[in-house]
Design a protein around this motif. Sequence first.
Motif, PDB file in Angstrom:
ATOM      1  N   ASN A  17      41.050 -40.010 -20.749  1.00  0.00           N
ATOM      2  CA  ASN A  17      41.981 -39.771 -19.743  1.00  0.00           C
ATOM      3  C   ASN A  17      42.716 -38.493 -20.078  1.00  0.00           C
ATOM      4  N   LYS A  18      43.303 -38.375 -20.881  1.00  0.00           N
ATOM      5  CA  LYS A  18      44.186 -37.440 -21.485  1.00  0.00           C
ATOM      6  C   LYS A  18      43.211 -36.041 -21.735  1.00  0.00           C
ATOM      7  N   TYR A  19      42.247 -36.303 -22.285  1.00  0.00           N
ATOM      8  CA  TYR A  19      41.561 -34.951 -22.739  1.00  0.00           C
ATOM      9  C   TYR A  19      40.752 -34.535 -21.382  1.00  0.00           C
ATOM     10  N   MET A  20      40.290 -35.309 -20.473  1.00  0.00           N
ATOM     11  CA  MET A  20      39.562 -34.999 -19.198  1.00  0.00           C
ATOM     12  C   MET A  20      40.847 -34.258 -18.391  1.00  0.00           C
ATOM     13  N   THR A  21      41.869 -34.708 -18.410  1.00  0.00           N
ATOM     14  CA  THR A  21      43.034 -34.317 -17.466  1.00  0.00           C
ATOM     15  C   THR A  21      43.271 -32.804 -17.873  1.00  0.00           C
ATOM     16  N   LYS A  22      43.510 -32.563 -19.377  1.00  0.00           N
ATOM     17  CA  LYS A  22      43.842 -31.496 -19.990  1.00  0.00           C
ATOM     18  C   LYS A  22      42.727 -30.442 -19.955  1.00  0.00           C
ATOM     19  N   TYR A  23      41.584 -30.701 -20.060  1.00  0.00           N
ATOM     20  CA  TYR A  23      40.310 -29.688 -20.241  1.00  0.00           C
ATOM     21  C   TYR A  23      39.596 -29.522 -18.924  1.00  0.00           C
ATOM     22  N   GLY A  24      39.586 -30.612 -18.219  1.00  0.00           N
ATOM     23  CA  GLY A  24      38.657 -30.685 -17.018  1.00  0.00           C
ATOM     24  C   GLY A  24      39.526 -30.688 -15.647  1.00  0.00           C
ATOM     25  N   GLY A  25      40.821 -31.018 -15.800  1.00  0.00           N
ATOM     26  CA  GLY A  25      41.488 -30.968 -14.484  1.00  0.00           C
ATOM     27  C   GLY A  25      41.645 -32.462 -14.182  1.00  0.00           C
ATOM     28  N   LYS A  26      42.705 -32.733 -13.213  1.00  0.00           N
ATOM     29  CA  LYS A  26      43.222 -33.856 -12.716  1.00  0.00           C
ATOM     30  C   LYS A  26      42.150 -34.388 -11.636  1.00  0.00           C
ATOM     31  N   GLU A  27      41.538 -33.648 -10.830  1.00  0.00           N
ATOM     32  CA  GLU A  27      40.881 -34.071  -9.603  1.00  0.00           C
ATOM     33  C   GLU A  27      39.209 -34.013 -10.106  1.00  0.00           C
ATOM     34  N   THR A  28      38.946 -33.898 -11.190  1.00  0.00           N
ATOM     35  CA  THR A  28      37.542 -33.427 -11.401  1.00  0.00           C
ATOM     36  C   THR A  28      36.912 -34.606 -12.071  1.00  0.00           C
ATOM     37  N   TYR A  29      37.365 -35.715 -12.242  1.00  0.00           N
ATOM     38  CA  TYR A  29      36.523 -36.805 -12.778  1.00  0.00           C
ATOM     39  C   TYR A  29      36.809 -38.400 -12.175  1.00  0.00           C
ATOM     40  N   HIS A  30      36.127 -39.105 -12.572  1.00  0.00           N
ATOM     41  CA  HIS A  30      36.368 -40.667 -12.195  1.00  0.00           C
ATOM     42  C   HIS A  30      35.888 -41.299 -13.459  1.00  0.00           C
ATOM     43  N   LEU A  31      37.048 -41.884 -14.082  1.00  0.00           N
ATOM     44  CA  LEU A  31      36.835 -42.686 -15.372  1.00  0.00           C
ATOM     45  C   LEU A  31      36.817 -44.221 -15.081  1.00  0.00           C
ATOM     46  N   ARG A  32      35.808 -45.000 -15.563  1.00  0.00           N
ATOM     47  CA  ARG A  32      35.664 -46.521 -15.132  1.00  0.00           C
ATOM     48  C   ARG A  32      35.586 -47.058 -16.324  1.00  0.00           C
ATOM     49  N   VAL A  33      36.679 -48.213 -16.671  1.00  0.00           N
ATOM     50  CA  VAL A  33      36.320 -48.979 -17.946  1.00  0.00           C
ATOM     51  C   VAL A  33      35.544 -50.150 -17.262  1.00  0.00           C
ATOM     52  N   ARG A  34      34.165 -50.431 -18.049  1.00  0.00           N
ATOM     53  CA  ARG A  34      33.215 -51.187 -17.554  1.00  0.00           C
ATOM     54  C   ARG A  34      33.356 -52.635 -18.044  1.00  0.00           C
ATOM     55  N   VAL A  35      34.210 -52.957 -19.002  1.00  0.00           N
ATOM     56  CA  VAL A  35      34.390 -54.183 -19.598  1.00  0.00           C
ATOM     57  C   VAL A  35      35.964 -54.680 -19.235  1.00  0.00           C
ATOM     58  N   ARG A  85      31.057 -33.695 -12.036  1.00  0.00           N
ATOM     59  CA  ARG A  85      30.210 -32.720 -11.524  1.00  0.00           C
ATOM     60  C   ARG A  85      29.384 -31.951 -12.746  1.00  0.00           C
ATOM     61  N   GLU A  86      28.186 -31.242 -12.498  1.00  0.00           N
ATOM     62  CA  GLU A  86      27.494 -30.818 -13.473  1.00  0.00           C
ATOM     63  C   GLU A  86      28.281 -29.717 -14.498  1.00  0.00           C
ATOM     64  N   GLN A  87      29.207 -28.947 -13.825  1.00  0.00           N
ATOM     65  CA  GLN A  87      29.911 -27.912 -14.923  1.00  0.00           C
ATOM     66  C   GLN A  87      31.076 -28.749 -15.741  1.00  0.00           C
ATOM     67  N   HIS A  88      31.322 -30.003 -15.732  1.00  0.00           N
ATOM     68  CA  HIS A  88      32.317 -30.829 -16.351  1.00  0.00           C
ATOM     69  C   HIS A  88      31.517 -31.813 -17.292  1.00  0.00           C
ATOM     70  N   VAL A  89      30.040 -31.595 -17.307  1.00  0.00           N
ATOM     71  CA  VAL A  89      29.441 -32.609 -18.346  1.00  0.00           C
ATOM     72  C   VAL A  89      29.619 -32.607 -19.877  1.00  0.00           C
ATOM     73  N   VAL A  90      30.134 -31.296 -20.356  1.00  0.00           N
ATOM     74  CA  VAL A  90      30.252 -30.947 -21.763  1.00  0.00           C
ATOM     75  C   VAL A  90      31.715 -31.761 -21.924  1.00  0.00           C
ATOM     76  N   THR A  91      32.936 -31.216 -20.954  1.00  0.00           N
ATOM     77  CA  THR A  91      33.951 -31.937 -21.305  1.00  0.00           C
ATOM     78  C   THR A  91      34.101 -33.438 -21.314  1.00  0.00           C
ATOM     79  N   ILE A 109      26.578 -42.040 -26.913  1.00  0.00           N
ATOM     80  CA  ILE A 109      27.137 -41.380 -25.722  1.00  0.00           C
ATOM     81  C   ILE A 109      25.746 -41.002 -24.752  1.00  0.00           C
ATOM     82  N   VAL A 110      25.632 -41.378 -23.813  1.00  0.00           N
ATOM     83  CA  VAL A 110      24.412 -41.226 -22.880  1.00  0.00           C
ATOM     84  C   VAL A 110      24.646 -40.444 -21.547  1.00  0.00           C
ATOM     85  N   VAL A 111      23.940 -39.495 -21.199  1.00  0.00           N
ATOM     86  CA  VAL A 111      24.090 -38.681 -20.021  1.00  0.00           C
ATOM     87  C   VAL A 111      23.214 -39.191 -19.189  1.00  0.00           C
ATOM     88  N   SER A 112      23.841 -40.008 -18.008  1.00  0.00           N
ATOM     89  CA  SER A 112      22.810 -40.547 -17.156  1.00  0.00           C
ATOM     90  C   SER A 112      22.065 -39.848 -16.213  1.00  0.00           C
TER      91      SER A 112
END
Length: 173
Positions: A17-35, A85-91, A109-112
């Motif tokens: 969450n911290k890495y995605m917020t810092k380098y991707g932006g707060k509104e650019t992702y949706h993180l889900r804990v699956r277990v 989105r596509e532009q944030h896959v590397v992040t 790590i797998v890209v779906s």
Amino acid sequence: MENVSSEAMEAARIAANKYMTKYGGKETYHLRVRVHPFHVLRINKMLSCAGADRLQTGMRGAFGKPYGLAARVSIGQILLSIRVREQHVVTAQEALRRAKFKFPGRQKIVVSRNWGFTPYARDDYLQWKQEGRLVSRGVHATLMGNRGSLAERDEGMVFATAARDCKAPLHEE
């Protein structure tokens, strides 16, 4: 089966969450804990001082007190998912790489190939969305088939053919 503690899952969530917020932006992702940690870990504390043998009862009544929570995880089970989105896959890959160090054992790590959290491939999803076959359900979507009562459907939701052709494979003998 493996135990993954709730503390490890929380640490991985915070790291990603911290890495995605810092380098991707707060509104650019949706993180889900699956277990989820439903399994209660227990401990039967034993005394190790002099005269402890008079105070303890050994293994009698050794059920133990709640010590922590853990998730029971199978090999190959998905622990975290990030929808971007596509532009944030590397992040997102770097965020998951940092999060995987919080878990015991090896992680992959797998890209779906699917669209977001849906079970549909990206090409199929775009085609069906253009045709109007998908019904939005918030985070995921439902595919409208060509079965069911026509009276219950809207005007644009009646389809002559199925969205997927599920034909049995022909095996040469």
